[in-house]
Design a protein around this motif. Structure first.
Motif: not given
Ligand code: GDG
Length: 498
Positions: A215, A259, A295, A297, A302, A372-373, A383, A398-400
């Motif tokens: 990353q 990413i 927000i 997981r 986190k 919840r999701r 957002y 990264m943290n998307l």
């Molecule tokens: C791993 C790495 C890296 C979140 N809440 C809801 C929801 N989300 C979606 C977001 C985002 C995704 O989940 C979370 O992505 P992150 O990047 O923040 O974190 P990880 O899941 O830990 O992912 C991370 C990533 O891989 C990519 O390479 O950035 O560092 O740990 O897309 O939008 N989506 C919905 N409802 C929610 O409540 N629909």
């Protein structure tokens, strides 16, 4: 864009790009009757940045995605997957796993050994030879399945820490095609990585790949340092910003590829009528309040408890913000079978209860907590409408969420407060407010400053943040990775040092 594949584009990941729900036999008859064709199973296409980015390529070339479907019961047959694949526009193949394999490979080795170690949590890292064996065995299983589908000129891209060893087993089984790997989580510094009893096996396995993506430049550097310490005889040279490792008669290209997201998709959703309406309701229910959004997981990386503590300190120290702000904290359930995650949830909920108990007055509840999701529309609405995104992971590949927030902030009225330990910080550091999430008092101060920031400054910063994310979008990420994987190596290599 590299678009001259003659073979298939094969993506391999722990899970298939599908959202599959299995209805328990004990559920009500109504619930069961709602399910259409597939025997108490509902299947929807998965979402997320990686799926969005890879889909055009998977469709354009002969695409194939291989991963576990989450099914123990045999209800998802090959023909169901073929059918789902036809809808998606590329093929899907599964790797069957048993309960015991998922427990020891995924729950234990991936999530209790690699995940904490790679996120710098040595104290939480468990080392068990038995789960290491199952990890290797499952990686072998994946390699066996993948090898059944490989043909000349295929491009194979293995994703993430679950499948580090799969490349080695593929090469050992005779795979001669382009074999590449991307790590979505951080790569740890060598003094942490060296604690892993199987450090040399993992590093050597990675060197079977033709190209490895990390990353950030920091992860790239950490990896090179580990390789140098564990295999002193390797030769490392540099081409552009990439390292070329020469070992055992072959080359591995290594680089940093941050990413990203499909900026346009997030921007378009944020502009939609449905999101506009939802955003209106959110603010209508929290009238005249500035919304601070978290927000995540459910995960200890986190920094959720520290963030809540910072918010509490803010309320203790600055009564002038009372009744003017609300922290909306969304937690998406994750790894719910792991006892530690259950305990974490309980701690978070107790902390939310404590803060609300201390500060709530008639007409104002300081923390609005959602476990919840959210739907895509709700997510985009939060957002779009929140004034501050407070993103404070203790460590993150990264943290998307940080990038999605910028893309969705179409009014430009948003402040991003971001942990310096998120991979995203290296791209966004100039215009985000960077914080050390371990310093909870300082985070509270920065939050207070953000609340006082003038509209012109907010808009200027957000405009520049949006430009960065727009420019470095997921398609650019994909393009850079593919170009590197196909890089011709000159004889005289350069002297770049990551
Ligand atoms: C791993 C790495 C890296 C979140 N809440 C809801 C929801 N989300 C979606 C977001 C985002 C995704 O989940 C979370 O992505 P992150 O990047 O923040 O974190 P990880 O899941 O830990 O992912 C991370 C990533 O891989 C990519 O390479 O950035 O560092 O740990 O897309 O939008 N989506 C919905 N409802 C929610 O409540 N629909």
């Amino acid at each position: 864009m590299v678009d001259d594949f003659k073979g298939k584009f094969i993506v391999v990941s722990n899970r298939l790009p599908l959202e599959i729900e299995f209805q328990d036999e004990t559920e009500s008859e109504d619930a069961v009757n709602d399910i259409s064709d597939t025997d108490n199973v509902t299947i929807k296409p998965g979402s997320g940045g990686l799926i969005t980015a890879l889909t055009p390529l998977l469709k354009k070339y002969k695409g194939l995605w291989i991963g576990w479907d989450g099914d123990f019961s045999g209800r998802i047959s090959a023909s169901i997957l073929d059918n789902e694949g036809r809808n998606l526009g590329y093929d899907l193949k599964t790797v069957s796993l048993t309960h015991q394999e998922v427990r020891d490979y995924y729950d234990r080795f991936c999530n209790e050994t690699l995940w904490p170690l790679f996120h710098d949590y040595l104290g939480r890292t468990k080392f068990h030879r038995s789960t290491w064996r199952v990890y290797q065995h499952v990686n072998q299983k994946f390699a066996q399945i993948v090898s059944q589908y490989i043909e000349p000129n295929d491009f194979i891209w293995i994703q993430d820490y679950h499948l580090i060893m799969a490349g080695k087993y593929l090469k050992e089984s005779g795979c001669a095609e382009k074999l590449t790997f991307f790590l979505h989580i951080p790569f740890p510094p060598w003094d942490l990585f060296m604690r892993l009893p199987w450090r040399k096996e993992l590093i050597e396995s990675l060197l079977y790949y033709d190209c490895i993506g990390f990353q950030t430049r920091r992860d790239h550097r950490n990896f090179i340092q580990c390789v140098r310490r564990l295999i002193p005889q390797i030769k490392v040279s540099y081409v552009k910003k990439h390292s070329v490792i020469k070992y055992a008669g072959k080359h591995t290209l290594v680089g940093a590829f941050p990413i990203s997201i499909d900026f346009k998709e997030f921007e378009d959703i944020a502009k939609s009528k449905a999101v506009q309406d939802e955003a209106w309701y959110i603010h209508e229910n929290l009238p005249e309040k500035k919304i601070i959004l978290g927000i995540d997981r459910l995960d200890y990386t986190k920094g959720i408890l520290g963030r809540l503590r910072s918010f509490e300190i803010l309320l203790e120290k600055y009564p002038d913000v009372h009744e003017k702000i609300t922290l909306v904290q969304v937690i998406v359930p994750s790894r719910i079978n792991v006892a530690e995650y259950k305990k974490m949830r309980q701690n978070i909920e107790e902390t939310v209860g404590r803060i609300n108990g201390r500060f709530t007055v008639k007409g104002w509840v300081p923390v609005h907590y959602i476990y919840r999701r959210l739907s895509r529309i709700e997510l985009a609405a939060y957002y779009r409408t929140c004034e501050i995104a407070l993103i404070t992971p203790l460590k993150d590949g990264m943290n998307l969420v940080a990038k999605e927030y910028c893309a969705s902030c179409i009014s430009g009225n948003g402040v991003l407060i971001l942990s310096e330990f998120a991979g995203a910080a290296s791209e966004l550091k100039r215009d985000a407010i960077l914080v050390n999430p371990y310093h909870v008092e300082l985070v509270a101060e920065e939050l207070y400053k953000a609340l006082q920031m003038q509209p012109a400054e907010i808009k200027g910063k957000m405009r520049r943040l949006r430009n960065i994310v727009r420019r470095n979008n997921i398609f650019v990420w994909l393009d850079n990775f593919l170009k590197t994987a196909y890089l011709e190596l000159p004889n005289d290599q350069g002297t770049f040092h990551p």
